[in-house]
Write a protein that holds these residues in place. Structure first.
Motif, PDB file in Angstrom:
ATOM      1  N   GLU A  81       0.849  -1.202   0.000  1.00  0.00           N
ATOM      2  CA  GLU A  81       0.000   0.000   0.000  1.00  0.00           C
ATOM      3  C   GLU A  81       0.876   1.241   0.000  1.00  0.00           C
ATOM      4  O   GLU A  81       1.829   1.328   0.770  1.00  0.00           O
ATOM      5  CB  GLU A  81      -0.897   0.030   1.240  1.00  0.00           C
ATOM      6  N   ASN A  82       0.528   2.205  -0.863  1.00  0.00           N
ATOM      7  CA  ASN A  82       1.257   3.471  -0.850  1.00  0.00           C
ATOM      8  C   ASN A  82       0.483   4.484   0.000  1.00  0.00           C
ATOM      9  O   ASN A  82      -0.531   4.155   0.616  1.00  0.00           O
ATOM     10  CB  ASN A  82       1.516   3.977  -2.275  1.00  0.00           C
ATOM     11  N   ASN A  83       0.947   5.701   0.033  1.00  0.00           N
ATOM     12  CA  ASN A  83       0.328   6.734   0.880  1.00  0.00           C
ATOM     13  C   ASN A  83      -1.084   7.103   0.450  1.00  0.00           C
ATOM     14  O   ASN A  83      -1.838   7.682   1.221  1.00  0.00           O
ATOM     15  CB  ASN A  83       1.204   7.982   0.916  1.00  0.00           C
ATOM     16  N   ASP A  84      -1.443   6.780  -0.810  1.00  0.00           N
ATOM     17  CA  ASP A  84      -2.792   7.063  -1.307  1.00  0.00           C
ATOM     18  C   ASP A  84      -3.721   5.857  -1.146  1.00  0.00           C
ATOM     19  O   ASP A  84      -4.784   5.805  -1.759  1.00  0.00           O
ATOM     20  CB  ASP A  84      -2.732   7.470  -2.779  1.00  0.00           C
ATOM     21  N   ASN A  85      -3.304   4.880  -0.333  1.00  0.00           N
ATOM     22  CA  ASN A  85      -4.057   3.637  -0.100  1.00  0.00           C
ATOM     23  C   ASN A  85      -4.277   2.831  -1.375  1.00  0.00           C
ATOM     24  O   ASN A  85      -5.251   2.097  -1.491  1.00  0.00           O
ATOM     25  CB  ASN A  85      -5.397   3.912   0.589  1.00  0.00           C
ATOM     26  N   GLN A  86      -3.397   3.003  -2.343  1.00  0.00           N
ATOM     27  CA  GLN A  86      -3.449   2.197  -3.557  1.00  0.00           C
ATOM     28  C   GLN A  86      -2.451   1.062  -3.440  1.00  0.00           C
ATOM     29  O   GLN A  86      -1.409   1.207  -2.797  1.00  0.00           O
ATOM     30  CB  GLN A  86      -3.129   3.050  -4.784  1.00  0.00           C
ATOM     31  N   GLN A  87      -2.758  -0.043  -4.067  1.00  0.00           N
ATOM     32  CA  GLN A  87      -1.871  -1.200  -4.026  1.00  0.00           C
ATOM     33  C   GLN A  87      -0.951  -1.190  -5.234  1.00  0.00           C
ATOM     34  O   GLN A  87      -1.414  -1.171  -6.363  1.00  0.00           O
ATOM     35  CB  GLN A  87      -2.689  -2.496  -3.997  1.00  0.00           C
ATOM     36  N   VAL A  88       0.353  -1.189  -4.950  1.00  0.00           N
ATOM     37  CA  VAL A  88       1.371  -1.164  -5.987  1.00  0.00           C
ATOM     38  C   VAL A  88       2.063  -2.521  -5.986  1.00  0.00           C
ATOM     39  O   VAL A  88       2.383  -3.062  -4.927  1.00  0.00           O
ATOM     40  CB  VAL A  88       2.397  -0.037  -5.713  1.00  0.00           C
ATOM     41  N   SER A  94       9.755  -7.008  -0.176  1.00  0.00           N
ATOM     42  CA  SER A  94       8.999  -5.923   0.457  1.00  0.00           C
ATOM     43  C   SER A  94       8.380  -6.352   1.782  1.00  0.00           C
ATOM     44  O   SER A  94       7.910  -5.519   2.541  1.00  0.00           O
ATOM     45  CB  SER A  94       7.880  -5.449  -0.466  1.00  0.00           C
ATOM     46  N   LYS A 126       0.415  -0.234   4.749  1.00  0.00           N
ATOM     47  CA  LYS A 126       1.289   0.910   5.010  1.00  0.00           C
ATOM     48  C   LYS A 126       1.399   1.137   6.511  1.00  0.00           C
ATOM     49  O   LYS A 126       0.498   0.800   7.278  1.00  0.00           O
ATOM     50  CB  LYS A 126       0.778   2.156   4.297  1.00  0.00           C
TER      51      LYS A 126
END
Length: 129
Positions: A81-88, A94, A126
């Motif tokens: 999860e990135n800072n925008d709550n999207q999954q990368v 990781s 995150k």
């Protein structure tokens, strides 16, 4: 409009079908193990025989069950999860000790200690500040 008893039964069966269908469709969207803490991992060389790339050991705080061994295969999807709550998309490196992860599994856990289960998808949550 008045319904006959047969029409009432048919209507109830159709409505029950909608409820069961909605439940079945949304259950696949939920992780099988949620907010598990990673307590260790092995990421040695891939095992060509069973196509595994590593094993993650987790403590499932939500169910108060024993630690679990999560088998990560070559086709396991790993996201972070990135800072925008999207999954990368990510890889097994990781997943660090102390990370919180959601795990979507395939099949049932084994009757071993610790129980082992194969992951279909892993999401590294995150860090909350």
């Amino acid at each position: 409009m008045k319904l006959t008893p047969l029409q009432t039964i048919i209507l109830l069966v159709v409505l029950a079908g909608f409820v069961i269908g909605t439940y079945s469709a949304t259950m696949d969207l939920l992780p099988d193990i949620s907010d598990a803490h990673v307590i260790g991992n092995t990421t040695g060389s891939p095992n060509l025989t069973n196509h595994t790339v590593g094993t993650i050991y987790v403590k499932d705080d939500t169910n108060q069950t024993s630690d679990k061994s999560i088998i990560v295969k070559e086709d396991t999807k790993i996201f972070i999860e990135n800072n925008d709550n999207q999954q990368v998309e990510a890889n097994i490196t990781s997943i660090k000790t102390g990370s919180k992860i959601d795990i979507y599994t395939i099949g049932d856990p084994t009757n071993t200690i610790p129980p082992q289960i194969t992951a279909e998808k892993i999401v590294v949550k995150k860090h909350k500040k």
